[in-house]
Structures are given as structure tokens and as C-alpha cells.
Design a protein around this motif. Sequence first.
Motif, PDB file in Angstrom:
ATOM      1  N   TRP A  66     -27.295  35.614   2.888  1.00  0.00           N
ATOM      2  CA  TRP A  66     -26.084  34.831   2.665  1.00  0.00           C
ATOM      3  C   TRP A  66     -25.596  34.931   1.222  1.00  0.00           C
ATOM      4  O   TRP A  66     -26.335  35.342   0.318  1.00  0.00           O
ATOM      5  CB  TRP A  66     -26.352  33.358   2.971  1.00  0.00           C
ATOM      6  CG  TRP A  66     -26.314  33.006   4.425  1.00  0.00           C
ATOM      7  CD1 TRP A  66     -25.859  33.775   5.441  1.00  0.00           C
ATOM      8  CD2 TRP A  66     -26.751  31.765   5.000  1.00  0.00           C
ATOM      9  NE1 TRP A  66     -25.988  33.104   6.630  1.00  0.00           N
ATOM     10  CE2 TRP A  66     -26.526  31.870   6.391  1.00  0.00           C
ATOM     11  CE3 TRP A  66     -27.303  30.598   4.495  1.00  0.00           C
ATOM     12  CZ2 TRP A  66     -26.832  30.833   7.271  1.00  0.00           C
ATOM     13  CZ3 TRP A  66     -27.612  29.571   5.366  1.00  0.00           C
ATOM     14  CH2 TRP A  66     -27.373  29.689   6.748  1.00  0.00           C
ATOM     15  N   SER A  67     -24.382  34.493   1.012  1.00  0.00           N
ATOM     16  CA  SER A  67     -23.851  34.315  -0.345  1.00  0.00           C
ATOM     17  C   SER A  67     -24.126  32.879  -0.768  1.00  0.00           C
ATOM     18  O   SER A  67     -24.495  32.030   0.060  1.00  0.00           O
ATOM     19  CB  SER A  67     -22.340  34.578  -0.360  1.00  0.00           C
ATOM     20  OG  SER A  67     -21.671  33.569   0.393  1.00  0.00           O
ATOM     21  N   ALA A  68     -23.919  32.602  -2.034  1.00  0.00           N
ATOM     22  CA  ALA A  68     -24.096  31.228  -2.521  1.00  0.00           C
ATOM     23  C   ALA A  68     -23.127  30.288  -1.810  1.00  0.00           C
ATOM     24  O   ALA A  68     -23.458  29.131  -1.528  1.00  0.00           O
ATOM     25  CB  ALA A  68     -23.882  31.169  -4.032  1.00  0.00           C
ATOM     26  N   ALA A  69     -21.938  30.799  -1.480  1.00  0.00           N
ATOM     27  CA  ALA A  69     -20.949  29.980  -0.777  1.00  0.00           C
ATOM     28  C   ALA A  69     -21.436  29.634   0.630  1.00  0.00           C
ATOM     29  O   ALA A  69     -21.197  28.520   1.125  1.00  0.00           O
ATOM     30  CB  ALA A  69     -19.616  30.718  -0.712  1.00  0.00           C
ATOM     31  N   ASP A  70     -22.121  30.575   1.286  1.00  0.00           N
ATOM     32  CA  ASP A  70     -22.666  30.312   2.622  1.00  0.00           C
ATOM     33  C   ASP A  70     -23.703  29.192   2.568  1.00  0.00           C
ATOM     34  O   ASP A  70     -23.711  28.282   3.405  1.00  0.00           O
ATOM     35  CB  ASP A  70     -23.306  31.576   3.196  1.00  0.00           C
ATOM     36  CG  ASP A  70     -22.293  32.662   3.500  1.00  0.00           C
ATOM     37  OD1 ASP A  70     -21.150  32.307   3.857  1.00  0.00           O
ATOM     38  OD2 ASP A  70     -22.639  33.852   3.364  1.00  0.00           O
ATOM     39  N   VAL A  71     -24.583  29.262   1.586  1.00  0.00           N
ATOM     40  CA  VAL A  71     -25.612  28.229   1.443  1.00  0.00           C
ATOM     41  C   VAL A  71     -24.963  26.882   1.145  1.00  0.00           C
ATOM     42  O   VAL A  71     -25.355  25.845   1.683  1.00  0.00           O
ATOM     43  CB  VAL A  71     -26.612  28.597   0.328  1.00  0.00           C
ATOM     44  CG1 VAL A  71     -27.621  27.480   0.122  1.00  0.00           C
ATOM     45  CG2 VAL A  71     -27.329  29.899   0.664  1.00  0.00           C
ATOM     46  N   ALA A  72     -23.948  26.911   0.280  1.00  0.00           N
ATOM     47  CA  ALA A  72     -23.251  25.679  -0.074  1.00  0.00           C
ATOM     48  C   ALA A  72     -22.636  25.028   1.159  1.00  0.00           C
ATOM     49  O   ALA A  72     -22.697  23.804   1.326  1.00  0.00           O
ATOM     50  CB  ALA A  72     -22.167  25.971  -1.112  1.00  0.00           C
ATOM     51  N   GLU A  73     -22.065  25.849   2.042  1.00  0.00           N
ATOM     52  CA  GLU A  73     -21.463  25.311   3.262  1.00  0.00           C
ATOM     53  C   GLU A  73     -22.499  24.635   4.145  1.00  0.00           C
ATOM     54  O   GLU A  73     -22.266  23.529   4.653  1.00  0.00           O
ATOM     55  CB  GLU A  73     -20.776  26.435   4.035  1.00  0.00           C
ATOM     56  CG  GLU A  73     -20.129  25.971   5.334  1.00  0.00           C
ATOM     57  CD  GLU A  73     -19.483  27.120   6.093  1.00  0.00           C
ATOM     58  OE1 GLU A  73     -19.079  26.907   7.259  1.00  0.00           O
ATOM     59  OE2 GLU A  73     -19.391  28.238   5.534  1.00  0.00           O
ATOM     60  N   HIS A  74     -23.663  25.274   4.326  1.00  0.00           N
ATOM     61  CA  HIS A  74     -24.695  24.718   5.193  1.00  0.00           C
ATOM     62  C   HIS A  74     -25.398  23.521   4.561  1.00  0.00           C
ATOM     63  O   HIS A  74     -25.940  22.666   5.269  1.00  0.00           O
ATOM     64  CB  HIS A  74     -25.714  25.799   5.556  1.00  0.00           C
ATOM     65  CG  HIS A  74     -25.202  26.785   6.562  1.00  0.00           C
ATOM     66  ND1 HIS A  74     -24.386  27.841   6.214  1.00  0.00           N
ATOM     67  CD2 HIS A  74     -25.370  26.858   7.907  1.00  0.00           C
ATOM     68  CE1 HIS A  74     -24.083  28.542   7.299  1.00  0.00           C
ATOM     69  NE2 HIS A  74     -24.651  27.968   8.340  1.00  0.00           N
TER      70      HIS A  74
END
Length: 289
Positions: free
Chosen positions: A45-53
Motif C-alpha cells: 500500500w501507499s501511506a494514503a492507503d494506510v491512512a484511509e484504513h
Amino acid sequence: MTASPIDPPVGATLSAIRAVAPKLAPSERRVADVCVERPRDVAWWSAADVAEHAETSTATVIRACQNLGFKGFQHLRMLLLRDLGSADTGSAGALTVEENGAGLVRAVFGELATDLAGALAPLDEDSFERAVRALAEAERVLVVGNGSSGPSAAAVAVRFILNGRHAEAPTDAVIQQLTAGHLTSRDVCLAVSDSGLNSVTLRPVEAARAAGATVIGVTSYARSTLVEKSDIGLVIGGGSGPWGGLGASATVVQLAFLISLQIAVCRARGGSAEAAAETFKQIVPLIHP
């Protein structure tokens, strides 16, 4: 305090995250939880993906990675990919927690080894050195621990005695509190509690502080009452694998750390393994006449 960005051993990245996660702010803790629960996804994932989850911001993800001891999110991804690659290489012989007999024993030992590898991630080295000096210079050492931490407290007290330290570890809670109240500023109370919240252990801690003794707390949670009430807090990982709920990793990590602490104190006082062995020989006839 941000941990130093040192790569954990192969296979120990998740253990290192679990060990440090309890001291994070709630939003950062959610990031850590996502990493532990979905490491294969986070690795890609990207950092943005982790942030979303994790229901937080990208900046919080990066800050959480740094507070967990990594250089940043990309550093964490690299280590997760490394560990996953290593696990895939050995997957043919992997054991599951559903196995019984010898397979189950190997699974438990494998988890313990992994948790031990990452257990020192949250430990502050300066605090450890201060604790060693305090224990080495103390006239009297009172070790208190209750519940699952009781055996560890008793074991380290015996090791102190074998190496010439005046130490005691009463098992009765009332005696613990009364003894703590009679300590002085020249003494140390070494309190052991995995959760750092055991009220039975906290009472002698409070009595020792009131008496002017130095309190050293050993726990798996940085944000705990024991750390707040200790002059020196020593935080170590407790493990959170499938057997963590049964106390397997926490007990082994705790005892291994206390033994290491005792050995460091022995060295600081100029002791030796040979002297401990000689003392042990003297008490064996008393135990087995």
C-alpha cells in the motif's frame, strides 16, 4: 521518545511494532494496528492507503512509523516485504496454531522466539543504565510482583541473592506493602507488572515512594500507572501472537529481561558467574538435605 531507526531481525518487524504500539497516541495506534493486522497489504500500500484504513491522515501514518522506530513509511514497507519474503521461503514447513503434539510445541517456540527478537524495541537504554546503577548501589532490594509476574519477581530475587545482593521478594501482598513502607532512600523497590495496572503491586510501589526509596518499574506498557509512579520505567515488549493471550510470550520476555538486568547489576558490582555457582553449591544441601 522516538525509538532509534534500527532494523529489527528478520521476521521480527511485527513484534517490534507490537512492543512499541502501546505508547503511541490513539490515531497512531490505529496505524500500528492496521500494520499488524494486514502486513501483506501494508507492504504494497501507499501511506494514503494506510491512512484511509486507519481513519487518519497521511502525515499521521508517517509520524506513527517514525515513533515506532522506523525512518518512515517506506522503511517500514521495505522491512515488511523482507519479512514476508523470508516467511514465503520457509512456508513449506510452516506450522499452524491448530496443530497438536510436537507441532504445537514448535509453533509456540517459534512465536516466543519472534516475540523475544522484538521485545527490546521500546526499551530506553539510558533508563536501563540508570536502573543498573541504582540496583548496584542499593543497600536493600525489594522485588514485588503478583499474579503471573509473581514467579518472575521471585526468580530474579533468588539470582540477586546468589550474586551477593541483599534482595527479597515476599509473596504475601500485605507483607509486600509493609516491607516497602520500611525502605529508605538507600534502597530500591523493583516492581514487575506486565500490564502496569495491578493494584496489588501498585500499593507497595506507593509505600516505597512514600518511604523515599527508588522505584524501578518493569512493564510492557509505557502508558501505565506503574510507569507514572516509578522513578525509572523499563518498558519491554510482551508479545501479541496467538499464544500471547495465554501469557506465554509475556512471561518468557519478562523473565529473560529480568535475568539480563540482574546479570548487568552483577557485572556492575564486580560479581561473576563463578561466585554465584559457589553460593549455589552452599545452599543446595539446605534445599535437598
